[in-house]
Structure formats: structure tokens, C-alpha cells
Design a protein around this motif. Sequence first.
Motif, PDB file in Angstrom:
ATOM      1  N   TRP A 235      17.522  29.287   3.213  1.00 51.42           N
ATOM      2  CA  TRP A 235      18.595  29.783   4.073  1.00 51.42           C
ATOM      3  C   TRP A 235      18.073  30.603   5.249  1.00 51.42           C
ATOM      4  CZ3 TRP A 235      19.649  34.917   5.060  1.00 51.42           C
ATOM      5  CH2 TRP A 235      18.994  35.845   4.258  1.00 51.42           C
ATOM      6  N   ASN A 236      16.865  31.205   5.070  1.00 48.58           N
ATOM      7  CA  ASN A 236      16.340  32.089   6.112  1.00 48.58           C
ATOM      8  C   ASN A 236      15.049  31.590   6.748  1.00 48.58           C
ATOM      9  OD1 ASN A 236      14.713  32.429   3.919  1.00 48.58           O
ATOM     10  ND2 ASN A 236      14.617  34.666   4.063  1.00 48.58           N
ATOM     11  N   GLY A 237      14.740  30.311   6.590  1.00 53.28           N
ATOM     12  CA  GLY A 237      13.529  29.799   7.219  1.00 53.28           C
ATOM     13  C   GLY A 237      13.308  28.337   6.904  1.00 53.28           C
TER      14      GLY A 237
ATOM     15  N   ARG B  79      20.557  27.128  16.053  1.00 52.69           N
ATOM     16  CA  ARG B  79      19.773  28.037  16.888  1.00 52.69           C
ATOM     17  C   ARG B  79      18.747  28.743  16.008  1.00 52.69           C
ATOM     18  NH1 ARG B  79      23.247  31.557  20.878  1.00 52.69           N
ATOM     19  NH2 ARG B  79      21.242  31.470  21.968  1.00 52.69           N
ATOM     20  N   CYS B  80      17.511  28.747  16.474  1.00 47.42           N
ATOM     21  CA  CYS B  80      16.439  29.288  15.644  1.00 47.42           C
ATOM     22  C   CYS B  80      15.401  29.991  16.504  1.00 47.42           C
ATOM     23  CB  CYS B  80      15.784  28.170  14.823  1.00 47.42           C
ATOM     24  SG  CYS B  80      15.090  26.831  15.820  1.00 47.42           S
ATOM     25  N   GLU B  81      14.466  30.632  15.840  1.00 42.17           N
ATOM     26  CA  GLU B  81      13.375  31.339  16.509  1.00 42.17           C
ATOM     27  C   GLU B  81      12.060  30.834  15.941  1.00 42.17           C
ATOM     28  OE1 GLU B  81      11.578  35.881  16.775  1.00 42.17           O
ATOM     29  OE2 GLU B  81      13.706  35.591  16.368  1.00 42.17           O
ATOM     30  N   LEU B  82      11.103  30.568  16.809  1.00 44.53           N
ATOM     31  CA  LEU B  82       9.792  30.098  16.380  1.00 44.53           C
ATOM     32  C   LEU B  82       8.970  31.280  15.866  1.00 44.53           C
ATOM     33  CD1 LEU B  82       7.766  27.761  16.179  1.00 44.53           C
ATOM     34  CD2 LEU B  82       7.062  28.284  18.526  1.00 44.53           C
TER      35      LEU B  82
ATOM     36  N   LEU C 258       5.305  23.742  12.419  1.00 45.33           N
ATOM     37  CA  LEU C 258       6.030  24.847  13.023  1.00 45.33           C
ATOM     38  C   LEU C 258       6.843  25.575  11.957  1.00 45.33           C
ATOM     39  CD1 LEU C 258       7.397  22.708  15.968  1.00 45.33           C
ATOM     40  CD2 LEU C 258       5.578  24.398  16.185  1.00 45.33           C
ATOM     41  N   ILE C 259       6.842  26.899  12.038  1.00 44.56           N
ATOM     42  CA  ILE C 259       7.636  27.727  11.133  1.00 44.56           C
ATOM     43  C   ILE C 259       8.756  28.358  11.956  1.00 44.56           C
ATOM     44  CG2 ILE C 259       7.596  29.525   9.379  1.00 44.56           C
ATOM     45  CD1 ILE C 259       5.635  27.228   8.855  1.00 44.56           C
ATOM     46  N   ILE C 260      10.003  28.150  11.518  1.00 40.92           N
ATOM     47  CA  ILE C 260      11.146  28.695  12.247  1.00 40.92           C
ATOM     48  C   ILE C 260      12.012  29.529  11.319  1.00 40.92           C
ATOM     49  CG2 ILE C 260      11.196  26.798  13.913  1.00 40.92           C
ATOM     50  CD1 ILE C 260      13.597  25.663  12.357  1.00 40.92           C
ATOM     51  N   ARG C 261      12.862  30.351  11.917  1.00 42.32           N
ATOM     52  CA  ARG C 261      13.861  31.080  11.154  1.00 42.32           C
ATOM     53  C   ARG C 261      15.170  31.054  11.951  1.00 42.32           C
ATOM     54  NH1 ARG C 261      13.066  37.627  11.369  1.00 42.32           N
ATOM     55  NH2 ARG C 261      13.498  37.916  13.581  1.00 42.32           N
TER      56      ARG C 261
ATOM     57  N   ILE D 174      21.622  27.148   5.637  1.00 48.26           N
ATOM     58  CA  ILE D 174      22.197  26.644   4.379  1.00 48.26           C
ATOM     59  C   ILE D 174      22.474  25.142   4.462  1.00 48.26           C
ATOM     60  CG2 ILE D 174      24.254  26.728   2.903  1.00 48.26           C
ATOM     61  CD1 ILE D 174      24.318  29.746   3.342  1.00 48.26           C
ATOM     62  N   ARG D 175      22.940  24.661   5.598  1.00 50.85           N
ATOM     63  CA  ARG D 175      23.278  23.234   5.713  1.00 50.85           C
ATOM     64  C   ARG D 175      22.105  22.389   6.232  1.00 50.85           C
ATOM     65  NH1 ARG D 175      25.224  21.745  11.028  1.00 50.85           N
ATOM     66  NH2 ARG D 175      25.274  23.539  12.464  1.00 50.85           N
ATOM     67  N   LEU D 176      20.944  22.987   6.376  1.00 48.27           N
ATOM     68  CA  LEU D 176      19.769  22.245   6.828  1.00 48.27           C
ATOM     69  C   LEU D 176      19.016  21.693   5.618  1.00 48.27           C
ATOM     70  CD1 LEU D 176      17.877  21.411   9.169  1.00 48.27           C
ATOM     71  CD2 LEU D 176      16.681  23.598   8.838  1.00 48.27           C
ATOM     72  N   SER D 177      18.817  20.389   5.583  1.00 49.66           N
ATOM     73  CA  SER D 177      18.114  19.761   4.462  1.00 49.66           C
ATOM     74  C   SER D 177      16.903  19.006   4.980  1.00 49.66           C
ATOM     75  CB  SER D 177      19.045  18.810   3.712  1.00 49.66           C
ATOM     76  OG  SER D 177      19.569  17.834   4.589  1.00 49.66           O
ATOM     77  N   PRO D 178      15.910  18.757   4.126  1.00 49.66           N
ATOM     78  CA  PRO D 178      14.715  18.027   4.553  1.00 49.66           C
ATOM     79  C   PRO D 178      15.047  16.644   5.108  1.00 49.66           C
ATOM     80  CG  PRO D 178      14.334  19.105   2.451  1.00 49.66           C
ATOM     81  CD  PRO D 178      15.797  19.238   2.740  1.00 49.66           C
ATOM     82  N   GLY D 179      14.287  16.231   6.089  1.00 50.75           N
ATOM     83  CA  GLY D 179      14.499  14.930   6.703  1.00 50.75           C
ATOM     84  C   GLY D 179      14.056  14.910   8.146  1.00 50.75           C
ATOM     85  N   GLY D 180      13.974  13.713   8.719  1.00 48.80           N
ATOM     86  CA  GLY D 180      13.485  13.566  10.079  1.00 48.80           C
ATOM     87  C   GLY D 180      14.598  13.360  11.092  1.00 48.80           C
ATOM     88  N   GLY D 181      14.185  12.966  12.307  1.00 47.95           N
ATOM     89  CA  GLY D 181      15.145  12.678  13.369  1.00 47.95           C
ATOM     90  C   GLY D 181      15.588  13.870  14.183  1.00 47.95           C
TER      91      GLY D 181
END
Length: 581
Positions: free
Chosen positions: A51-53, A85-88, A96-99, A107-114
Motif C-alpha cells: 500500500w505504501n510502495g 501519483r507517486c514519488e521516485l 525503480l522504487i516508488i511510493r 491498494i489497487r495497484l497489482s503486479p503486471g506490465g503495460g
Amino acid sequence: MADVITTLKRFVHVEYEAQARQLYEMWRQPLNARIAEGEAIADVKVVQTAWNGAVLLCRDNLSKFRAGDSLRLNRGDPESSDILRCELLEDRGTELIIRPQYGTNFIRLSPGGGWVLDRDMVDTRQILLGALDTLAFLPDWQRYILGILGGSIKPRHNWHREQRAASEAGRLGLKSSQCEAFSQAFAAENYYLIQGPPGTGKTWVLAYLATALAAEGQRVLVTAFTHRAINNALCKIARTTGYNRILKVGQHHYAEDLTWDGGSVHNYERFGDSPYSPQEQGLIIGGTCFAVRSSRLRDIQFDTIIFDEAGQVTLPLAISAMLSGPRYIFIGDHKQMAPVIAGEHREKWVTRSVFETLFEHVPGTMLDITYRMNAEINDFPSRHFYGGRLKPSADARQQRLKLNGKPQRYAALLDPAYPSIFAEVRHTNKGMRSAEEAEIAAGVAAEAIACGVSPKEIAVVAPYRAQGRLIRKHLQELASDFANDSFADIVVDTVERIQGQERDMVIISLTTSDPVHAAKRAEFYFQPNRLNVAIIRPKVKRIVIGSPLLFTAQPPLKEHQEWVEHFRALYEESHIVPVPL
């Protein structure tokens, strides 16, 4: 005075609107165009999420993004509603590591491409405008601060403190102009300027000054345009003087470089998280100019505010910090990196840094002995940027690159007898990347290491992050060939990120050989301050790699044409070594 505040407010709005307009125009470009400009990354895959990264992978990373940048994770359209919206946090090349940005989550971000990453921006106008509103409603502060910035209020000094400081400076071992700068700044009752060209010991002076002020019970704020500059100053204070009542206030991911072998400076998200009270005396606190206007540091009133790298601090940003205390020490160099200005402004003065603004009225003390550069490295910047006043110390003057063996392929470039080299490479039509220069830069670094130069004493500077990545790729390949993990200790970065650092040997890749490309980007590429920053990093060896085609660039503005001549002069005044392709 009201007109000054109104003009500064207009500056803040124009800057934001210009940055936003540039961003919107970029978003509307085709994805390939955004990638070519270094403003987007395609084929991004989410491989790990919380949820936080999140951890992302991409095939290729040609972007200009750096840690701390605001980004938009999207499906190809950065203006759609389906964006995150995220921060590098970290840029590891293709990893790349983002938060998530404040107010959102993954929470709604799941693994995958595109996925695609595009640049975003944070609106900081309310902080700056709030500071200017405060100034407008406080007549005494308005007269004081604007009087200083306008030149009607001159520096005042306490004679007894100056004498005491002069004695202390001698005990500390400060030399000539360093002693003067320390004494004058310590005795200042309102403000003072210290110009610190490269290698002149300005951070040493800052460290002793901040400690001396805190030791007599003052609350001292150390601030700057970047977290890196603040952290560097705090570490220098702790390591040089041993003073231990030091803390940094800011986000934790900006605190990684506050630790060194044997010590650290504690970082707190907010001053309220620290063990100190707002009334505590004898503290040295590091924080940004924004932090003093936020809940992080808003409750603290400082006795002295030290601006480091003040040549990069705009007037509204400086005022934001100046409202938190009555005494100011501005340490910087207006011949190095200037504020980044995006908009068109009718009044030229609003685009200047606080240091350059004050320098016109009261230049203060210039530290005029460089303990970094040898005579040949120092000669060009001294004559072209410092009026010939900058001199190498007796110890630095004759220093040469030390080699334990004889170089092979790049012997002429690494010859210690020639500290200032221009490696002439006649490639053509290169924009933001040059494979030829990347190969040479990596090869020279590898050969220097083979001859005994420590990788930690080598830096490679390029104007574009894309070129830096290409150089790192070549270095990684060479490290594998040489079975040498220490190649990772070589710093490869842009001009903006290299300011404040020094190395025995610095390799500069000019990269561009397309004069039309360079002319279009003249405001950025040929900026004299950026050139100065790049060429003053080395102590004993400077190798500039470039194509002479670059000097045929013809920018439309006369000022920019004059800037091109600085590059041509560096080429002509260096020891030129042709390098065949």
C-alpha cells in the motif's frame, strides 16, 4: 515595498504556470517523443507492491528522473483519470522504487506490465505565497528583509565579537580569507555574504561558524535548496567540530547520506519527534526553506540562519526562511549553479538568486585560495569566472595524477604532465547520447584504475542522464571483464548532481555533436555556470571528451552565442588529444 511583494508573487505564479504548461505540452506528445526527451519510461512492469510502495522494472531507462521527483504511473495517457501519483525513491537503472504521493496509496495497484511513468509536479505555491503574505502583514519584518535584499540596509558588525572571532579563527587554523569570512560572519548583527569558489573551504568555514554560534547558545538553522547540500553541511559540522547537538528535520528518504563510518546525524520527520523543545538553546538544525513554513519546523524561532549553496536559492524561497530569524549568513557562489527558471519574466531581478542579488550591493568576503585544484586545472575557471582572483594553494599548485603503471590505449589522455585535456572525438549527429564518448569515458576510467587510481577518486560528468546510464553500462561491462567490483565506486552523474563534490580525476562527456540539437537547448546546455561547475570538480586531472562540431552551434540569442564561446575557449586552451573512432 508592496510593489516588490506583488512582483515576487507574480514570479511565483509565472514559474508554476510555466512549469505546468511545459508539463502539459509534454504529456500531449506521443510516447516515443516523451521517451526521447527523457520525460517518460515505457514498458514498465510492477513486480512488487504494497500500500505504501512498489518495485518497478523497465526494459530501458533513458529518463531524466531522479530520486525525489514526482511521477505519474499510467497506462499511456498521463492526463487520464486512471493514474497513480507517486514519488521516485530510488533509481537503479532498470529497477525503480516508488511510493505513493501524499493523500493516495497503492491498494489497487497489482503486479503486471503495460505501465508508463511520466513526470508530474507538486504545487508549492501556497508555501511561498504564504510567506510573502506574512511579509506583507508584518511592517517591521518587511522593512528589514526588503531593506537587506534591496541594498539599503548594509551589514553591521559587533567590533568586540569580531576581535574574539579573529582570535578563535587563528586557533582553528583558518587561513587568510577564511579567517576574515569567519570573523565577519560571526560578528554580523544582521547579515553577511561569503563567496566560496571550488575547494576554498567554504564548508569548513560553515562548520566552524555554525558550531561557534551554537556553542554560545544560539539556535542555528542550516538550510539550502537541496537536501543533499543540507546533509553535507550537517555531516561536515559533526565530523569537523564534534558538536553533537545537531539534527535534521525532513522526510526520512532524504536522510540516507547523514550516516558515515563511525557516526551519523539524526533525522526526524518533524521537530516535535525530536527529544528537544522549541525553546532549547545551542541547537544546529538542518531543514529546507519549505520546512520552516510547515508543521515540520514552524514553531521554531532561530537566532541565525545559514544559507548554504545560496546561489541556487530564489528570493521567495529565501524570504520563507528569513522570516524565522533575524540574522543571516549567505554562503554560496553565483558563478556556479543558479536557480532553475522556467518562465519569462519582465523584471530580470526576480530571476536572480538571493546570493547574486545581495552580491551586487555587498560582495562580502571571497575565499580566494583553492586547496583542491592544481595550477592548470584552476587557470581556466579563475580567468573566465573569477576575474583571475582564485589562486591554488602552495600544496595544491604542483599536484599531479599519480600512476603506478603505464597506460596503454589512453596513455596520452592519462599523461600526468598534462592536467587539462580535451579528447577530440569527431563523431556527428549525436544528441542526448554518444556511444563513442561513453566507451572512451569508461575506458579511460578503467585504465586509470588499472594504473592505481582509486575508483573513489574518479567521477564522470555528462549533461544528460541518458548519457550517464550509457557510461555506467560500459563501466559494468568493463568491471565484469576486469573482475573488479570497485568500478561501482566511480561516480557517474549530471552537472547538477555533481556540485559540491571533488575527485582526483574528472572525465566530462560533452555528448552532443549535433549543433542544431545543442542550439535548441542552449539555455540549458551552454549555461556558463553549468560549465564552471563541471570543470572545477577535479584536483589534478580533467579530461573533457567532445566533438568540435559542438562549437558550430548558432543559438538565436546573442547571449547564448557568447556562451558557446566559453566552450570553444576551453577546447582551445586545453591540451588537445585527437582520439580516433
